[in-house]
Design a protein around this motif. Structure first.
Motif, PDB file in Angstrom:
ATOM      1  N   ASN A   5       0.809  -1.218   0.000  1.00 18.96           N
ATOM      2  CA  ASN A   5       0.000   0.000   0.000  1.00 18.96           C
ATOM      3  C   ASN A   5       0.840   1.265   0.000  1.00 18.96           C
ATOM      4  O   ASN A   5       0.448   2.275  -0.582  1.00 18.96           O
ATOM      5  N   ARG A   6       1.989   1.218   0.665  1.00 17.06           N
ATOM      6  CA  ARG A   6       2.855   2.393   0.720  1.00 17.06           C
ATOM      7  C   ARG A   6       4.305   1.968   0.547  1.00 17.06           C
ATOM      8  O   ARG A   6       4.797   1.076   1.230  1.00 17.06           O
ATOM      9  N   ILE A   7       4.979   2.632  -0.389  1.00 18.98           N
ATOM     10  CA  ILE A   7       6.375   2.326  -0.714  1.00 18.98           C
ATOM     11  C   ILE A   7       7.270   3.466  -0.250  1.00 18.98           C
ATOM     12  O   ILE A   7       6.944   4.642  -0.437  1.00 18.98           O
ATOM     13  N   LEU A   8       8.400   3.117   0.353  1.00 22.23           N
ATOM     14  CA  LEU A   8       9.412   4.116   0.707  1.00 22.23           C
ATOM     15  C   LEU A   8      10.519   4.068  -0.335  1.00 22.23           C
ATOM     16  O   LEU A   8      11.199   3.055  -0.496  1.00 22.23           O
ATOM     17  N   LEU A  26       7.142   1.955 -11.647  1.00 22.95           N
ATOM     18  CA  LEU A  26       6.615   0.732 -12.250  1.00 22.95           C
ATOM     19  C   LEU A  26       5.763  -0.045 -11.249  1.00 22.95           C
ATOM     20  O   LEU A  26       4.629  -0.427 -11.541  1.00 22.95           O
ATOM     21  N   ILE A  27       6.306  -0.264 -10.048  1.00 23.72           N
ATOM     22  CA  ILE A  27       5.607  -1.082  -9.053  1.00 23.72           C
ATOM     23  C   ILE A  27       4.409  -0.341  -8.470  1.00 23.72           C
ATOM     24  O   ILE A  27       3.317  -0.902  -8.348  1.00 23.72           O
ATOM     25  N   ALA A  28       4.592   0.933  -8.123  1.00 24.30           N
ATOM     26  CA  ALA A  28       3.481   1.697  -7.550  1.00 24.30           C
ATOM     27  C   ALA A  28       2.325   1.803  -8.541  1.00 24.30           C
ATOM     28  O   ALA A  28       1.156   1.703  -8.156  1.00 24.30           O
ATOM     29  N   THR A 152       6.064  -4.107 -16.922  1.00 27.12           N
ATOM     30  CA  THR A 152       5.398  -4.740 -15.785  1.00 27.12           C
ATOM     31  C   THR A 152       6.271  -5.887 -15.290  1.00 27.12           C
ATOM     32  O   THR A 152       7.043  -6.478 -16.059  1.00 27.12           O
ATOM     33  N   ILE A 153       6.154  -6.187 -14.003  1.00 26.77           N
ATOM     34  CA  ILE A 153       6.898  -7.303 -13.417  1.00 26.77           C
ATOM     35  C   ILE A 153       6.040  -8.552 -13.555  1.00 26.77           C
ATOM     36  O   ILE A 153       4.974  -8.656 -12.956  1.00 26.77           O
ATOM     37  N   LYS A 154       6.512  -9.505 -14.346  1.00 28.71           N
ATOM     38  CA  LYS A 154       5.719 -10.683 -14.666  1.00 28.71           C
ATOM     39  C   LYS A 154       6.230 -11.961 -14.002  1.00 28.71           C
ATOM     40  O   LYS A 154       5.491 -12.928 -13.887  1.00 28.71           O
ATOM     41  N   TYR A 176       2.899 -10.396  -1.739  1.00 25.58           N
ATOM     42  CA  TYR A 176       3.555  -9.346  -2.529  1.00 25.58           C
ATOM     43  C   TYR A 176       3.460  -9.665  -4.019  1.00 25.58           C
ATOM     44  O   TYR A 176       3.132  -8.798  -4.837  1.00 25.58           O
ATOM     45  N   VAL A 177       3.741 -10.903  -4.356  1.00 22.17           N
ATOM     46  CA  VAL A 177       3.725 -11.300  -5.763  1.00 22.17           C
ATOM     47  C   VAL A 177       2.306 -11.251  -6.318  1.00 22.17           C
ATOM     48  O   VAL A 177       2.089 -10.906  -7.480  1.00 22.17           O
ATOM     49  N   SER A 178       1.314 -11.567  -5.479  1.00 22.29           N
ATOM     50  CA  SER A 178      -0.071 -11.508  -5.917  1.00 22.29           C
ATOM     51  C   SER A 178      -0.481 -10.079  -6.258  1.00 22.29           C
ATOM     52  O   SER A 178      -1.221  -9.839  -7.213  1.00 22.29           O
ATOM     53  N   ASP A 179       0.009  -9.115  -5.463  1.00 24.69           N
ATOM     54  CA  ASP A 179      -0.263  -7.710  -5.788  1.00 24.69           C
ATOM     55  C   ASP A 179       0.251  -7.363  -7.179  1.00 24.69           C
ATOM     56  O   ASP A 179      -0.379  -6.603  -7.917  1.00 24.69           O
ATOM     57  N   LEU A 180       1.405  -7.925  -7.523  1.00 21.82           N
ATOM     58  CA  LEU A 180       2.015  -7.655  -8.823  1.00 21.82           C
ATOM     59  C   LEU A 180       1.395  -8.490  -9.937  1.00 21.82           C
ATOM     60  O   LEU A 180       1.686  -8.257 -11.116  1.00 21.82           O
TER      61      LEU A 180
END
Length: 278
Positions: A5-8, A26-28, A152-154, A176-180
């Motif tokens: 949800n939040r990236i630093l 890319l990830i956000a 995209t990260i596949k 984490y991977v499911s979010d991606l």
């Protein structure tokens, strides 16, 4: 439920920090996460408590602060243009730099930062900042050295020894991977010091993956002299986008979870490396 949800994003405005920024976008964008952009300035005095009238005694520091605020504002605007919510954070650090002490582990889900690394003969010569964050931060840390060549990260590869205490970690990593919405491959490195016959490796694979759908547990193993060589060989011959590894404060018998191996992998792999803490 979403995990990221939040990236630093940690930045020092260097070229590799720009690569980390590109991965953050890319990830956000892929997971619809907010971003905090943090830049840390080392100051000779406690700047947060310094009276305004005394700031003129440190013109170089004052100039650096002004430039940093401008750069951070530009970055926030750039994220906004990509429909990503971002805020800036300028931190004053007195004395020896210690990035982890400025990171609120309860506030973020993922840290992203750049590192120059090294291809030389020194095996563990990653930048001191990246090394410090990998060793001390309690959050997953994505370390990058080059700009992403993907949109995209596949596919994510996770190195594992299939030991029992990794099940909870693997479940967390799957979130984490499911979010991606990425595929995940499990990689076992078979070394002479902990040699296993193929049928034993397959049995470990099956037992470890019995609780997960088959498409979340693609399995591979490589025979190599040591873990680092096996990982490097596999990643150079695959089309994965991110390599993931876990580390603990104690060294596993296999060596796969030792802090030194995690740092060596970050140091020598050209691709982005995601380090988890069990």
């Amino acid at each position: 439920m979403k995990t990221i949800n939040r990236i630093l994003l940690l930045t020092d405005f260097s070229d590799v920090a720009d690569h980390a920024t590109a991965y953050t976008k890319l990830i956000a964008g892929q997971v619809h996460a907010d971003v905090d952009i943090m830049h840390i300035i080392n100051t000779p005095v406690d700047w947060s408590k310094l009276p305004l009238e005394k700031e003129k005694l440190y013109p170089e520091v004052k100039a650096e602060i002004g430039k940093s605020r401008a750069r951070l504002s530009e970055m926030v605007m750039d994220f906004s243009k990509n429909d990503i919510e971002a805020v800036e954070s300028l931190v004053f650090n007195l004395g020896v730099e210690n990035i982890p002490k400025h990171i609120d582990s309860d506030k973020y889900d993922l840290i992203i930062m750049g590192s120059h690394g090294s291809k030389g003969i020194k095996p563990f010569s990653i930048g001191s900042n990246a090394q410090s964050v990998i060793r001390k931060a309690e959050l997953p840390v994505l370390v990058v050295k080059a700009a992403p060549a993907i949109k995209t990260i596949k596919r994510v590869v996770f190195a594992t020894t299939f030991e029992e205490d990794q099940r909870s970690f693997y479940k967390n990593m799957l979130n984490y991977v499911s979010d991606l919405k990425s595929d995940i491959d499990l990689l076992y490195i078979n070394t002479p010091y902990h040699f296993q016959e193929t049928k034993e490796i397959e049995k470990m694979h099956t037992l470890f993956c019995e609780a997960y759908p088959e498409n979340r547990c693609n399995k591979h193993h490589v025979d190599a002299y040591n873990e680092e060589r096996g990982i490097k060989y596999f990643m150079e011959n695959t089309d994965a986008d991110i390599f993931a590894i876990a580390k603990t404060d104690r060294t596993k018998l296999s060596g796969l979870f030792s802090p030194s191996l995690s740092e060596a992998v970050v140091n020598h792999l050209d691709m982005a490396v995601l380090v988890f803490h069990i």
